[in-house]
Write a protein that holds these residues in place. Structure first.
Motif, PDB file in Angstrom:
ATOM      1  N   PHE A  78       0.843  -1.188   0.000  1.00 26.12           N
ATOM      2  CA  PHE A  78       0.000   0.000   0.000  1.00 26.12           C
ATOM      3  C   PHE A  78       0.879   1.239   0.000  1.00 26.12           C
ATOM      4  O   PHE A  78       2.034   1.188   0.406  1.00 26.12           O
ATOM      5  CB  PHE A  78      -0.925  -0.003   1.227  1.00 26.12           C
ATOM      6  N   VAL A  79       0.312   2.368  -0.443  1.00 25.09           N
ATOM      7  CA  VAL A  79       1.081   3.607  -0.475  1.00 25.09           C
ATOM      8  C   VAL A  79       0.231   4.764   0.046  1.00 25.09           C
ATOM      9  O   VAL A  79      -0.972   4.849  -0.240  1.00 25.09           O
ATOM     10  CB  VAL A  79       1.607   3.907  -1.902  1.00 25.09           C
ATOM     11  N   ALA A  80       0.862   5.622   0.834  1.00 20.92           N
ATOM     12  CA  ALA A  80       0.262   6.891   1.251  1.00 20.92           C
ATOM     13  C   ALA A  80       0.933   7.960   0.412  1.00 20.92           C
ATOM     14  O   ALA A  80       2.096   8.312   0.664  1.00 20.92           O
ATOM     15  CB  ALA A  80       0.481   7.131   2.744  1.00 20.92           C
ATOM     16  N   PRO A  81       0.258   8.470  -0.631  1.00 22.40           N
ATOM     17  CA  PRO A  81       0.936   9.293  -1.636  1.00 22.40           C
ATOM     18  C   PRO A  81       1.230  10.718  -1.185  1.00 22.40           C
ATOM     19  O   PRO A  81       0.566  11.266  -0.301  1.00 22.40           O
ATOM     20  CB  PRO A  81      -0.043   9.282  -2.813  1.00 22.40           C
ATOM     21  N   ALA A  82       2.220  11.292  -1.852  1.00 23.84           N
ATOM     22  CA  ALA A  82       2.553  12.710  -1.679  1.00 23.84           C
ATOM     23  C   ALA A  82       1.907  13.490  -2.803  1.00 23.84           C
ATOM     24  O   ALA A  82       1.575  12.954  -3.859  1.00 23.84           O
ATOM     25  CB  ALA A  82       4.063  12.903  -1.719  1.00 23.84           C
ATOM     26  N   SER A  83       1.716  14.778  -2.578  1.00 27.09           N
ATOM     27  CA  SER A  83       1.283  15.684  -3.643  1.00 27.09           C
ATOM     28  C   SER A  83       2.240  16.874  -3.647  1.00 27.09           C
ATOM     29  O   SER A  83       3.041  17.051  -2.723  1.00 27.09           O
ATOM     30  CB  SER A  83      -0.153  16.160  -3.403  1.00 27.09           C
ATOM     31  N   LEU A  84       2.150  17.689  -4.674  1.00 26.35           N
ATOM     32  CA  LEU A  84       3.035  18.846  -4.776  1.00 26.35           C
ATOM     33  C   LEU A  84       2.841  19.815  -3.615  1.00 26.35           C
ATOM     34  O   LEU A  84       3.742  20.582  -3.273  1.00 26.35           O
ATOM     35  CB  LEU A  84       2.801  19.567  -6.109  1.00 26.35           C
ATOM     36  N   ASP A  85       1.649  19.769  -2.988  1.00 26.50           N
ATOM     37  CA  ASP A  85       1.385  20.631  -1.826  1.00 26.50           C
ATOM     38  C   ASP A  85       2.391  20.404  -0.702  1.00 26.50           C
ATOM     39  O   ASP A  85       2.628  21.277   0.126  1.00 26.50           O
ATOM     40  CB  ASP A  85      -0.024  20.362  -1.257  1.00 26.50           C
ATOM     41  N   LEU A  86       2.970  19.206  -0.682  1.00 30.56           N
ATOM     42  CA  LEU A  86       3.884  18.849   0.405  1.00 30.56           C
ATOM     43  C   LEU A  86       5.112  19.764   0.439  1.00 30.56           C
ATOM     44  O   LEU A  86       5.725  19.946   1.493  1.00 30.56           O
ATOM     45  CB  LEU A  86       4.313  17.387   0.236  1.00 30.56           C
ATOM     46  N   ALA A  87       5.440  20.351  -0.708  1.00 28.88           N
ATOM     47  CA  ALA A  87       6.580  21.274  -0.755  1.00 28.88           C
ATOM     48  C   ALA A  87       6.359  22.450   0.193  1.00 28.88           C
ATOM     49  O   ALA A  87       7.293  22.939   0.833  1.00 28.88           O
ATOM     50  CB  ALA A  87       6.799  21.769  -2.180  1.00 28.88           C
ATOM     51  N   GLY A  88       5.115  22.894   0.305  1.00 30.15           N
ATOM     52  CA  GLY A  88       4.801  24.000   1.198  1.00 30.15           C
ATOM     53  C   GLY A  88       4.780  23.609   2.657  1.00 30.15           C
ATOM     54  O   GLY A  88       4.917  24.464   3.545  1.00 30.15           O
ATOM     55  N   ALA A  89       4.629  22.314   2.930  1.00 36.32           N
ATOM     56  CA  ALA A  89       4.543  21.865   4.319  1.00 36.32           C
ATOM     57  C   ALA A  89       5.832  22.139   5.076  1.00 36.32           C
ATOM     58  O   ALA A  89       5.823  22.371   6.283  1.00 36.32           O
ATOM     59  CB  ALA A  89       4.218  20.371   4.367  1.00 36.32           C
ATOM     60  N   GLU A  90       6.962  22.125   4.365  1.00 39.75           N
ATOM     61  CA  GLU A  90       8.261  22.394   4.986  1.00 39.75           C
ATOM     62  C   GLU A  90       8.241  23.752   5.698  1.00 39.75           C
ATOM     63  O   GLU A  90       8.772  23.912   6.793  1.00 39.75           O
ATOM     64  CB  GLU A  90       9.323  22.373   3.884  1.00 39.75           C
ATOM     65  N   ILE A  91       7.576  24.729   5.082  1.00 32.72           N
ATOM     66  CA  ILE A  91       7.483  26.072   5.664  1.00 32.72           C
ATOM     67  C   ILE A  91       6.311  26.148   6.644  1.00 32.72           C
ATOM     68  O   ILE A  91       6.434  26.699   7.745  1.00 32.72           O
ATOM     69  CB  ILE A  91       7.308  27.123   4.553  1.00 32.72           C
ATOM     70  N   GLU A  92       5.178  25.554   6.263  1.00 28.35           N
ATOM     71  CA  GLU A  92       3.979  25.629   7.110  1.00 28.35           C
ATOM     72  C   GLU A  92       4.162  24.917   8.445  1.00 28.35           C
ATOM     73  O   GLU A  92       3.509  25.251   9.435  1.00 28.35           O
ATOM     74  CB  GLU A  92       2.783  25.025   6.368  1.00 28.35           C
ATOM     75  N   LEU A  93       5.044  23.904   8.475  1.00 28.84           N
ATOM     76  CA  LEU A  93       5.260  23.163   9.719  1.00 28.84           C
ATOM     77  C   LEU A  93       6.018  23.977  10.768  1.00 28.84           C
ATOM     78  O   LEU A  93       5.936  23.672  11.958  1.00 28.84           O
ATOM     79  CB  LEU A  93       6.036  21.870   9.439  1.00 28.84           C
ATOM     80  N   VAL A  94       6.756  25.001  10.327  1.00 27.57           N
ATOM     81  CA  VAL A  94       7.638  25.736  11.252  1.00 27.57           C
ATOM     82  C   VAL A  94       6.904  26.228  12.495  1.00 27.57           C
ATOM     83  O   VAL A  94       7.352  25.986  13.624  1.00 27.57           O
ATOM     84  CB  VAL A  94       8.369  26.889  10.519  1.00 27.57           C
ATOM     85  N   PRO A  95       5.733  26.916  12.375  1.00 26.81           N
ATOM     86  CA  PRO A  95       5.067  27.377  13.596  1.00 26.81           C
ATOM     87  C   PRO A  95       4.090  26.356  14.179  1.00 26.81           C
ATOM     88  O   PRO A  95       3.440  26.628  15.189  1.00 26.81           O
ATOM     89  CB  PRO A  95       4.302  28.616  13.103  1.00 26.81           C
ATOM     90  N   ALA A  96       3.972  25.175  13.567  1.00 28.38           N
ATOM     91  CA  ALA A  96       2.931  24.226  13.962  1.00 28.38           C
ATOM     92  C   ALA A  96       3.247  23.573  15.303  1.00 28.38           C
ATOM     93  O   ALA A  96       4.400  23.321  15.638  1.00 28.38           O
ATOM     94  CB  ALA A  96       2.756  23.157  12.888  1.00 28.38           C
ATOM     95  N   PHE A  97       2.179  23.262  16.030  1.00 28.12           N
ATOM     96  CA  PHE A  97       2.304  22.579  17.315  1.00 28.12           C
ATOM     97  C   PHE A  97       2.732  21.119  17.073  1.00 28.12           C
ATOM     98  O   PHE A  97       2.254  20.467  16.156  1.00 28.12           O
ATOM     99  CB  PHE A  97       0.966  22.620  18.052  1.00 28.12           C
ATOM    100  N   SER A  98       3.632  20.595  17.900  1.00 30.38           N
ATOM    101  CA  SER A  98       4.139  19.218  17.762  1.00 30.38           C
ATOM    102  C   SER A  98       4.594  18.943  16.334  1.00 30.38           C
ATOM    103  O   SER A  98       4.340  17.883  15.774  1.00 30.38           O
ATOM    104  CB  SER A  98       3.062  18.201  18.161  1.00 30.38           C
ATOM    105  N   ARG A  99       5.308  19.904  15.758  1.00 29.70           N
ATOM    106  CA  ARG A  99       5.610  19.828  14.327  1.00 29.70           C
ATOM    107  C   ARG A  99       6.493  18.639  13.955  1.00 29.70           C
ATOM    108  O   ARG A  99       6.392  18.116  12.856  1.00 29.70           O
ATOM    109  CB  ARG A  99       6.303  21.123  13.887  1.00 29.70           C
ATOM    110  N   GLU A 100       7.356  18.191  14.868  1.00 28.26           N
ATOM    111  CA  GLU A 100       8.289  17.112  14.538  1.00 28.26           C
ATOM    112  C   GLU A 100       7.677  15.722  14.690  1.00 28.26           C
ATOM    113  O   GLU A 100       8.239  14.741  14.216  1.00 28.26           O
ATOM    114  CB  GLU A 100       9.541  17.172  15.425  1.00 28.26           C
ATOM    115  N   THR A 101       6.533  15.611  15.363  1.00 29.61           N
ATOM    116  CA  THR A 101       5.998  14.280  15.679  1.00 29.61           C
ATOM    117  C   THR A 101       4.624  14.027  15.050  1.00 29.61           C
ATOM    118  O   THR A 101       3.939  13.080  15.423  1.00 29.61           O
ATOM    119  CB  THR A 101       5.891  14.100  17.208  1.00 29.61           C
TER     120      THR A 101
END
Length: 267
Positions: free
Chosen positions: A96-119
């Motif tokens: 099985f696969v959990a796919p990526a989309s191009l939106d994931l490129a933005g997650a690198e920046i959006e995760l910065v202020p996110a709560f529990s961002r590393e886990t």
């Protein structure tokens, strides 16, 4: 006789969550994730490939068109979408696969202020882990927050190393980052497996690099080496792992041997 015929037990307790990582691009990381996953599934082990790379090559290499996906790993990380809603079956039974989309490129920046961002990925996997024997995380070729999520979620790291000049370049930084994650986020993490890929038997260099890698990492290096192969390069463009695209090719034989050693340990 019965003992000899009995199936060999796994080398580690299941389920196993393995991050496939190497900060260098073009080293066969995604090829290894796809084909190791397919070969583990062929052994009868339910296997999930999580595509954390915004390029989405693990998704397309397993036949999932990642453009226009309603939900993807981006939504799991950024919008708390349950991982089970994202998972897609592949042409390989048990894979099985959990796919990526191009939106994931933005997650690198959006995760910065996110709560529990590393886990965030660790929490998502925890909800489905009982359904799988193996979870393979295809990390991007960077050491940003997506890769940190992959390392924080895994218990092991598998590193593909190309048997070419500068093969070990940058590996020290990856190992330092693994150690940093181990000390701060995930005390269970360790580099368990090194796979030598893109091996060219015609050159002395490939042989020397394999010897150097074995000298550095000892028993962590699996014994089978994966050859440089046109068929391995072609398979992703057809959305198929090598065991479907050309099951008798040298690449298919090599990845089957790698999967057996990852699962059972050396014979």
């Amino acid at each position: 006789m019965d003992a000899a015929a009995a199936p060999r037990p796994p080398v580690r307790e299941l389920p196993r969550v393995i991050a496939v990582a190497n900060q260098k691009g073009g080293v066969g990381k995604t090829t290894t994730t796809i084909n190791l996953g397919a070969c583990l599934a062929e052994l009868g082990l339910r296997t999930l490939v999580i595509d954390l790379d915004p390029q989405g090559n693990a998704s397309t290499g397993l036949g999932i068109e990642n453009r226009g996906l309603e939900v993807s790993m981006y939504h799991v990380l950024m919008h708390d979408e349950p991982l089970e809603n994202v998972i897609e079956p592949t042409d390989v039974r048990g894979l099985f696969v959990a796919p990526a989309s191009l939106d994931l490129a933005g997650a690198e920046i959006e995760l910065v202020p996110a709560f529990s961002r590393e886990t965030r990925l660790r929490q998502a996997i925890a909800a489905v882990i009982d359904d799988y024997d193996y979870v393979l995380i295809d990390c991007p070729p960077t050491l940003g927050l997506l890769t940190v999520n992959g390392l924080a979620a895994a218990s092991e790291v598998l590193v593909p190393i190309q048997t070419e000049y500068y093969a070990l370049e940058g590996l020290g930084q990856l190992l330092r980052n693994v150690d940093l994650v181990k000390r701060n986020l995930n005390p269970d993490l360790d580099v368990s497996t090194i796979v030598c890929v893109m091996y060219d038997a015609r050159t002395k260099l490939s042989e020397q690099v394999v010897a150097e890698v074995r000298d550095h990492f000892g028993e962590k290096v699996v014994r089978p080496v994966v050859p440089r192969s046109v068929r391995l390069s072609e398979a992703p463009s057809f959305g198929q792992p090598i065991i479907v695209y050309d099951p008798r090719s040298n690449g298919a034989v090599a990845y089957r041997d790698v999967a057996k050693e990852v699962h059972h340990g050396p014979a």
